[in-house]
Design an enzyme around this catalytic site. Structure first.
Site, PDB file in Angstrom:
ATOM      1  CB  ALA A 102      -0.914   0.000   1.223  1.00 35.49           C
ATOM      2  CE  LYS A 103       5.747   0.663  -3.485  1.00 35.58           C
ATOM      3  NZ  LYS A 103       4.925  -0.467  -3.994  1.00 35.58           N
ATOM      4  NE  ARG A 104      -3.058   3.205   1.892  1.00 41.14           N
ATOM      5  CZ  ARG A 104      -3.267   2.791   0.636  1.00 41.14           C
ATOM      6  NH1 ARG A 104      -2.330   2.897  -0.277  1.00 41.14           N
ATOM      7  NH2 ARG A 104      -4.429   2.278   0.295  1.00 41.14           N
TER       8      ARG A 104
END
Lengths: 293, 293
Positions: A102-104
């Site tokens: 998700a590369k949040r």
């Protein structure tokens, strides 16, 4: 149980460090999964769910983890996110670790909400994912809510040196001390992950390092001795599993070799049943990964 | 129509540069919105939807934009994302620009999927949001799919210098040329946004600069003359709207003053109807912003 220890146990038991990327794209799915579906986002979400469940079934004995790419589900709104939750549950039932890609990245209550979304027990049961990818640009305090989740058994993979050409723009920016920025990121990851090292000697806080750059993998291993390196870019992006031995120098579970397109769409270039082709591609790649050698 | 031109028109018409953050948190909602709801995520999503629709109603005449924080909805899975889509549609109907605060960042097909999720026309209608916040760590190529959407009328706000203490870790890392990393990010934003400047003289590609650091706002204005600066951190985080005049030096729509907690939870410290308190807090903040002065 510490995430890194769960991963190390699975790597030892399966003799595999393969992580299969679940990147469903409607225009690339097996025609039989698309035929007869309702048009629109609901139908597309159903097709993604069927495809991913078929992939999980095909790779469950070859891989230790799957890495669903959240963006492809998010593009379908609520339908997509609900389908993704089901896919993650199926992967967990089949004994695969789930790394939500998700590369949040955010701060305070917002980062806590992202940690809750992906890494907190859901409705009294298990979390949606075992681990999450996060972006370090906002700094160490943006990692804290995720580190708290790691203390409860979750895992984290923080972007360090990615595999794309644009990584040169900021990650390779030269610092006053003569090193590229991503090495500072790597030190931040090693520092923040130092309190989450399990019995395996590995930390629940890992790092993403592009497999297309073996020198970066070697340097990442030096800077982050306890980190599991998530290594995307093998196959379609040009990375070779056999170039990644540095990741596994100190521990057989020191890295996860990620392949997506070259495995999940293998049937587009091979003959016969699509799941058989996926299984064969996964088995071949598993044999080529350093731990299997 | 170019996003920056739409924004400039709205700022001129309303005499406001206020952007209200929609950060719903179940433990902080007005009790009357929570009473009688079903337990679990479905009920929480319904409460968030009612709260945000009430906020939109209260601030529609004072603000030019709302900035829903995607994380709080994402924590509720598919229920949350569906509620968020409805909230965004209501804001658009009330004439507010919608900036989805998602801080997404990825490459190639994945970034395209994020752009599709938030900025592409949905089911033949309007996109979920008018603009999206993105994270630059992966570099210029990670911005490209979003820039393509900007060519179709969408807007972008790229993280440059954020308002949190951890911003020192990477954004303030000193480069070999004697400047902090975030200034390189700023140059990248200015460069990539140069082809998307509208008749207003502003670019559809803006930048996020924390309002808690007026010196950074001043420097950001110098480095990014055509960028709309999204300025979070006013109010609860300690930033003051009156310190942000540099953002508006060259154009009345050169900045958006973002307040969340100090407006949307204003009723917790004032008496009477919660929506009246929110409206009053928004009106006061609007009067304090440089463009209104």
């Amino acid at each position: 149980v510490n995430f890194a220890d769960r991963l190390a146990e699975s790597v030892a038991r399966k003799g595999s460090t393969l992580c299969v990327g679940l990147d469903p794209r409607i225009e690339l799915l097996p025609p039989e999964l698309v035929a007869g579906l309702k048009p629109g986002r609901a139908g597309r979400a159903r097709a993604y769910e069927r495809f991913c469940e078929g992939l999980i079934d095909a790779v469950a004995d070859e891989a230790v983890a799957v890495k669903p790419q959240v963006a492809f589900f998010e593009a379908l709104g609520g339908y997509g996110l609900t389908a993704l939750e089901r896919v993650c549950a199926v992967a967990a039932e089949r004994g695969l670790l789930v790394i939500a890609d998700a590369k949040r990245g955010d701060i305070r209550a917002t980062a806590e909400a992202y940690a809750e979304a992906w890494l907190a027990p859901r409705d009294g049961g298990r979390p949606v994912a075992d681990a999450l990818t996060v972006n370090p640009y906002m700094g160490g305090d943006s990692m804290q809510p995720f580190l708290n989740a790691c203390g409860q058994g979750a895992g984290l993979f923080v972007l360090a040196r990615t595999s794309n050409p644009g990584a040169a723009d900021l990650q390779e920016a030269m610092l006053a001390d003569g090193r590229p920025l991503w090495e500072r990121t790597a030190e931040l990851i090693a520092e923040r992950g130092s309190g989450l090292i399990g019995e395996s000697g590995l930390s629940s806080v890992g790092a993403v390092v592009g497999a297309t750059n073996p020198e970066a993998v070697e340097r990442a291993r030096e800077l982050m001795p306890a980190q599991v390196l998530l290594l995307p870019g093998v196959g379609a992006q040009g990375g070779s599993a056999s170039d990644l031995s540095a990741a596994f120098r100190d521990h057989p579970a020191g890295g996860l070799v990620v392949a997506a397109r070259s495995v999940i769409y293998a049937w587009r270039e091979r003959r016969g049943d699509w799941q058989q082709s996926v299984r064969a591609a996964a088995a071949e790649l598993r044999q080529a990964t350093p731990t299997a050698l």
